[in-house]
Motif scaffolding. Structure first.
Motif, mmCIF file in Angstrom:
data_model
loop_
_atom_site.group_PDB
_atom_site.id
_atom_site.type_symbol
_atom_site.label_atom_id
_atom_site.label_comp_id
_atom_site.label_asym_id
_atom_site.label_seq_id
_atom_site.Cartn_x
_atom_site.Cartn_y
_atom_site.Cartn_z
ATOM 1 N N GLY A 9 0.813 -1.217 0.000
ATOM 2 C CA GLY A 9 0.000 0.000 0.000
ATOM 3 C C GLY A 9 0.840 1.257 0.000
ATOM 4 O O GLY A 9 0.520 2.229 -0.693
ATOM 5 N N GLU A 10 1.919 1.247 0.786
ATOM 6 C CA GLU A 10 2.810 2.415 0.823
ATOM 7 C C GLU A 10 3.530 2.610 -0.505
ATOM 8 O O GLU A 10 3.678 3.736 -0.971
ATOM 9 C CB GLU A 10 3.833 2.253 1.954
ATOM 10 N N ILE A 11 3.949 1.517 -1.125
ATOM 11 C CA ILE A 11 4.605 1.605 -2.436
ATOM 12 C C ILE A 11 3.625 2.181 -3.450
ATOM 13 O O ILE A 11 3.956 3.099 -4.207
ATOM 14 C CB ILE A 11 5.113 0.226 -2.899
ATOM 15 N N THR A 12 2.416 1.646 -3.461
ATOM 16 C CA THR A 12 1.390 2.111 -4.405
ATOM 17 C C THR A 12 1.105 3.592 -4.213
ATOM 18 O O THR A 12 1.072 4.363 -5.181
ATOM 19 C CB THR A 12 0.102 1.287 -4.245
ATOM 20 N N LYS A 13 0.901 4.014 -2.974
ATOM 21 C CA LYS A 13 0.607 5.420 -2.688
ATOM 22 C C LYS A 13 1.751 6.325 -3.133
ATOM 23 O O LYS A 13 1.532 7.370 -3.732
ATOM 24 C CB LYS A 13 0.336 5.600 -1.195
ATOM 25 N N ARG A 14 2.963 5.910 -2.843
ATOM 26 C CA ARG A 14 4.134 6.717 -3.199
ATOM 27 C C ARG A 14 4.238 6.896 -4.711
ATOM 28 O O ARG A 14 4.439 8.000 -5.200
ATOM 29 C CB ARG A 14 5.392 6.059 -2.643
ATOM 30 N N VAL A 15 4.081 5.807 -5.454
ATOM 31 C CA VAL A 15 4.199 5.880 -6.912
ATOM 32 C C VAL A 15 3.050 6.677 -7.509
ATOM 33 O O VAL A 15 3.257 7.596 -8.307
ATOM 34 C CB VAL A 15 4.264 4.476 -7.546
ATOM 35 N N THR A 16 1.822 6.353 -7.138
ATOM 36 C CA THR A 16 0.668 6.986 -7.778
ATOM 37 C C THR A 16 0.533 8.460 -7.416
ATOM 38 O O THR A 16 -0.039 9.234 -8.178
ATOM 39 C CB THR A 16 -0.639 6.236 -7.451
ATOM 40 N N SER A 17 1.083 8.878 -6.292
ATOM 41 C CA SER A 17 0.980 10.287 -5.907
ATOM 42 C C SER A 17 2.092 11.145 -6.521
ATOM 43 O O SER A 17 1.966 12.361 -6.571
ATOM 44 C CB SER A 17 1.001 10.438 -4.391
ATOM 45 N N LYS A 18 3.158 10.526 -6.992
ATOM 46 C CA LYS A 18 4.295 11.296 -7.482
ATOM 47 C C LYS A 18 4.539 11.171 -8.984
ATOM 48 O O LYS A 18 5.309 11.936 -9.552
ATOM 49 C CB LYS A 18 5.563 10.882 -6.737
ATOM 50 N N VAL A 19 3.903 10.206 -9.632
ATOM 51 C CA VAL A 19 4.164 9.988 -11.052
ATOM 52 C C VAL A 19 3.651 11.162 -11.875
ATOM 53 O O VAL A 19 2.653 11.798 -11.536
ATOM 54 C CB VAL A 19 3.545 8.645 -11.517
ATOM 55 N N CYS A 20 4.372 11.479 -12.943
ATOM 56 C CA CYS A 20 3.950 12.529 -13.876
ATOM 57 C C CYS A 20 4.471 12.148 -15.261
ATOM 58 O O CYS A 20 5.301 11.250 -15.387
ATOM 59 C CB CYS A 20 4.471 13.891 -13.432
ATOM 60 N N PRO A 21 3.960 12.802 -16.312
ATOM 61 C CA PRO A 21 4.419 12.457 -17.657
ATOM 62 C C PRO A 21 5.949 12.489 -17.752
ATOM 63 O O PRO A 21 6.589 13.424 -17.283
ATOM 64 C CB PRO A 21 3.775 13.530 -18.533
ATOM 65 N N GLY A 22 6.497 11.425 -18.317
ATOM 66 C CA GLY A 22 7.940 11.311 -18.466
ATOM 67 C C GLY A 22 8.630 10.632 -17.304
ATOM 68 O O GLY A 22 9.839 10.413 -17.326
ATOM 69 N N SER A 23 7.877 10.271 -16.284
ATOM 70 C CA SER A 23 8.477 9.614 -15.121
ATOM 71 C C SER A 23 9.067 8.259 -15.493
ATOM 72 O O SER A 23 8.526 7.536 -16.327
ATOM 73 C CB SER A 23 7.437 9.381 -14.025
ATOM 74 N N ILE A 24 10.147 7.933 -14.832
ATOM 75 C CA ILE A 24 10.719 6.593 -14.890
ATOM 76 C C ILE A 24 10.541 6.023 -13.487
ATOM 77 O O ILE A 24 11.037 6.590 -12.523
ATOM 78 C CB ILE A 24 12.202 6.625 -15.291
ATOM 79 N N VAL A 25 9.820 4.929 -13.399
ATOM 80 C CA VAL A 25 9.547 4.321 -12.105
ATOM 81 C C VAL A 25 10.406 3.064 -11.991
ATOM 82 O O VAL A 25 10.279 2.153 -12.794
ATOM 83 C CB VAL A 25 8.049 3.981 -11.950
ATOM 84 N N LEU A 26 11.275 3.048 -11.003
ATOM 85 C CA LEU A 26 12.197 1.932 -10.802
ATOM 86 C C LEU A 26 11.716 1.062 -9.653
ATOM 87 O O LEU A 26 11.409 1.563 -8.570
ATOM 88 C CB LEU A 26 13.599 2.475 -10.475
ATOM 89 N N GLY A 40 -1.839 -3.131 -8.904
ATOM 90 C CA GLY A 40 -2.604 -1.919 -8.632
ATOM 91 C C GLY A 40 -1.972 -0.683 -9.248
ATOM 92 O O GLY A 40 -2.674 0.205 -9.747
ATOM 93 N N ILE A 41 -0.655 -0.610 -9.215
ATOM 94 C CA ILE A 41 0.049 0.527 -9.815
ATOM 95 C C ILE A 41 -0.160 0.534 -11.320
ATOM 96 O O ILE A 41 -0.491 1.570 -11.908
ATOM 97 C CB ILE A 41 1.549 0.475 -9.467
ATOM 98 N N ILE A 42 0.003 -0.623 -11.940
ATOM 99 C CA ILE A 42 -0.176 -0.705 -13.397
ATOM 100 C C ILE A 42 -1.598 -0.351 -13.787
ATOM 101 O O ILE A 42 -1.825 0.422 -14.728
ATOM 102 C CB ILE A 42 0.222 -2.112 -13.908
ATOM 103 N N GLU A 43 -2.574 -0.882 -13.063
ATOM 104 C CA GLU A 43 -3.982 -0.570 -13.353
ATOM 105 C C GLU A 43 -4.242 0.932 -13.230
ATOM 106 O O GLU A 43 -4.877 1.540 -14.094
ATOM 107 C CB GLU A 43 -4.892 -1.344 -12.410
ATOM 108 N N PHE A 44 -3.754 1.551 -12.169
ATOM 109 C CA PHE A 44 -3.927 2.988 -11.963
ATOM 110 C C PHE A 44 -3.318 3.770 -13.122
ATOM 111 O O PHE A 44 -3.954 4.680 -13.671
ATOM 112 C CB PHE A 44 -3.281 3.416 -10.646
ATOM 113 N N LEU A 45 -2.092 3.446 -13.485
ATOM 114 C CA LEU A 45 -1.406 4.196 -14.543
ATOM 115 C C LEU A 45 -2.116 4.047 -15.882
ATOM 116 O O LEU A 45 -2.262 5.029 -16.623
ATOM 117 C CB LEU A 45 0.057 3.750 -14.643
ATOM 118 N N LEU A 46 -2.566 2.857 -16.196
ATOM 119 C CA LEU A 46 -3.303 2.660 -17.448
ATOM 120 C C LEU A 46 -4.605 3.458 -17.451
ATOM 121 O O LEU A 46 -4.959 4.086 -18.449
ATOM 122 C CB LEU A 46 -3.582 1.172 -17.675
ATOM 123 N N GLN A 47 -5.331 3.467 -16.335
ATOM 124 C CA GLN A 47 -6.579 4.226 -16.235
ATOM 125 C C GLN A 47 -6.337 5.730 -16.374
ATOM 126 O O GLN A 47 -7.208 6.453 -16.849
ATOM 127 C CB GLN A 47 -7.293 3.931 -14.919
#
Length: 75
Positions: A9-26, A40-47
């Motif tokens: 949950g913490e990983i998901t929240k961190r990624v989904t709250s900070k991602v922006c166009p051009g982001s590289i998520v490692l 969950g992260i992939i589903e969120f980003l696709l949506q």
């Protein structure tokens, strides 16, 4: 920060709250909760309309500079 043993949950929240166009998520392949967080992260980003591309399509080759935010800019 998945390597710090954050919960899925913490990983998901961190990624989904900070991602922006051009982001590289490692993500780290040995992080304990990353496999649980990824669907969950992939589903969120696709949506949100994000697409997934190989890093080779994002990184500039040839002459470039890196600005104060860490973004590559053509020279």
């Amino acid at each position: 920060m998945d390597w710090k043993d954050l919960s899925a949950g913490e990983i998901t929240k961190r990624v989904t709250s900070k991602v922006c166009p051009g982001s590289i998520v490692l993500f780290h392949n040995a992080a304990k909760h990353t496999p649980e967080a990824l669907p969950g992260i992939i589903e969120f980003l696709l949506q949100e309309g994000y697409t997934f591309v190989p890093i080779s399509q994002m990184i500039l080759t040839g002459e470039y500079t890196i600005d104060h935010t860490g973004r590559q800019c053509p020279a």
